[in-house]
Design a protein around this motif. Structure first.
Motif, mmCIF file in Angstrom:
data_model
loop_
_atom_site.group_PDB
_atom_site.id
_atom_site.type_symbol
_atom_site.label_atom_id
_atom_site.label_comp_id
_atom_site.label_asym_id
_atom_site.label_seq_id
_atom_site.Cartn_x
_atom_site.Cartn_y
_atom_site.Cartn_z
ATOM 1 N N PRO A 31 45.794 37.522 42.461
ATOM 2 C CA PRO A 31 44.888 37.892 43.554
ATOM 3 C C PRO A 31 43.770 38.834 43.104
ATOM 4 O O PRO A 31 42.749 38.943 43.777
ATOM 5 C CB PRO A 31 45.802 38.568 44.568
ATOM 6 C CG PRO A 31 46.943 39.074 43.760
ATOM 7 C CD PRO A 31 47.116 38.098 42.634
ATOM 8 N N THR A 32 43.965 39.521 42.003
ATOM 9 C CA THR A 32 42.944 40.423 41.466
ATOM 10 C C THR A 32 42.815 40.193 39.965
ATOM 11 O O THR A 32 43.720 39.657 39.337
ATOM 12 C CB THR A 32 43.327 41.910 41.696
ATOM 13 O OG1 THR A 32 44.573 42.161 41.054
ATOM 14 C CG2 THR A 32 43.434 42.236 43.171
ATOM 15 N N VAL A 33 41.709 40.615 39.408
ATOM 16 C CA VAL A 33 41.490 40.484 37.968
ATOM 17 C C VAL A 33 42.130 41.682 37.265
ATOM 18 O O VAL A 33 42.009 42.820 37.711
ATOM 19 C CB VAL A 33 39.980 40.427 37.655
ATOM 20 C CG1 VAL A 33 39.734 40.417 36.162
ATOM 21 C CG2 VAL A 33 39.377 39.190 38.286
ATOM 22 N N VAL A 34 42.836 41.418 36.173
ATOM 23 C CA VAL A 34 43.477 42.458 35.374
ATOM 24 C C VAL A 34 42.709 42.579 34.063
ATOM 25 O O VAL A 34 42.471 41.580 33.391
ATOM 26 C CB VAL A 34 44.954 42.097 35.090
ATOM 27 C CG1 VAL A 34 45.604 43.153 34.213
ATOM 28 C CG2 VAL A 34 45.713 41.915 36.386
ATOM 29 N N GLN A 53 44.830 34.572 35.520
ATOM 30 C CA GLN A 53 45.932 33.625 35.693
ATOM 31 C C GLN A 53 47.091 34.002 34.790
ATOM 32 O O GLN A 53 46.887 34.600 33.739
ATOM 33 C CB GLN A 53 45.491 32.204 35.346
ATOM 34 C CG GLN A 53 44.422 31.646 36.249
ATOM 35 C CD GLN A 53 44.010 30.263 35.813
ATOM 36 O OE1 GLN A 53 43.763 30.028 34.638
ATOM 37 N NE2 GLN A 53 43.944 29.354 36.768
ATOM 38 N N VAL A 54 48.304 33.644 35.215
ATOM 39 C CA VAL A 54 49.500 33.837 34.398
ATOM 40 C C VAL A 54 50.333 32.556 34.429
ATOM 41 O O VAL A 54 50.335 31.831 35.425
ATOM 42 C CB VAL A 54 50.363 35.030 34.868
ATOM 43 C CG1 VAL A 54 49.664 36.342 34.646
ATOM 44 C CG2 VAL A 54 50.770 34.886 36.305
ATOM 45 N N LEU A 55 51.007 32.277 33.345
ATOM 46 C CA LEU A 55 51.911 31.133 33.267
ATOM 47 C C LEU A 55 53.322 31.644 33.523
ATOM 48 O O LEU A 55 53.865 32.420 32.740
ATOM 49 C CB LEU A 55 51.820 30.466 31.890
ATOM 50 C CG LEU A 55 52.582 29.165 31.733
ATOM 51 C CD1 LEU A 55 51.990 28.094 32.646
ATOM 52 C CD2 LEU A 55 52.539 28.701 30.294
ATOM 53 N N GLN A 72 50.350 36.133 46.138
ATOM 54 C CA GLN A 72 50.020 37.121 47.164
ATOM 55 C C GLN A 72 50.135 38.546 46.633
ATOM 56 O O GLN A 72 49.533 39.460 47.174
ATOM 57 C CB GLN A 72 50.953 36.952 48.372
ATOM 58 C CG GLN A 72 50.905 35.565 48.984
ATOM 59 C CD GLN A 72 49.528 35.199 49.490
ATOM 60 O OE1 GLN A 72 48.918 35.964 50.226
ATOM 61 N NE2 GLN A 72 49.032 34.054 49.080
ATOM 62 N N ASP A 73 50.928 38.726 45.584
ATOM 63 C CA ASP A 73 51.152 40.051 45.001
ATOM 64 C C ASP A 73 50.498 40.129 43.632
ATOM 65 O O ASP A 73 50.433 39.150 42.899
ATOM 66 C CB ASP A 73 52.648 40.325 44.831
ATOM 67 C CG ASP A 73 53.391 40.361 46.159
ATOM 68 O OD1 ASP A 73 52.763 40.695 47.177
ATOM 69 O OD2 ASP A 73 54.589 40.062 46.168
ATOM 70 N N GLY A 74 50.049 41.342 43.286
ATOM 71 C CA GLY A 74 49.516 41.575 41.951
ATOM 72 C C GLY A 74 50.638 41.857 40.970
ATOM 73 O O GLY A 74 51.810 41.636 41.251
#
Length: 84
Positions: A31-34, A53-55, A72-74
């Motif tokens: 939901p947010t950029v890290v 994105q994460v796998l 929905q969660d970071g």
């Protein structure tokens, strides 16, 4: 010796083979950029990228079927339920 291989099935569904065992995986949008940072001397830090994105690798197919592509969660507790 450990080996890892990743194979795309669709744009968001993958298969991950780790040392001969295959697992389902889902490419999820955060939901947010890290921001990611790196250092070589522990004093000076350089921004090395933005992660959006994460796998996520699952234990079984049922778990993968329930996975949401839009998270929905970071990644940290303060970003829990950041998208409502």
């Amino acid at each position: 010796e450990m080996s890892i291989a990743i194979y795309a099935e669709t744009a968001t569904r993958f298969r991950v083979r780790i040392s001969g065992t295959e697992y389902p995986a889902t490419l999820c949008n955060l939901p947010t950029v890290v921001e990611s940072w790196k250092t070589s001397d522990r004093k000076t830090h350089y921004k090395s990228g933005d992660i959006g994105q994460v796998l996520v690798v699952h234990h079984n197919e049922e778990e993968a079927a329930r996975a949401q592509v839009e998270q929905q969660d970071g990644l940290t507790p303060p970003t829990r339920r950041i998208v409502r």
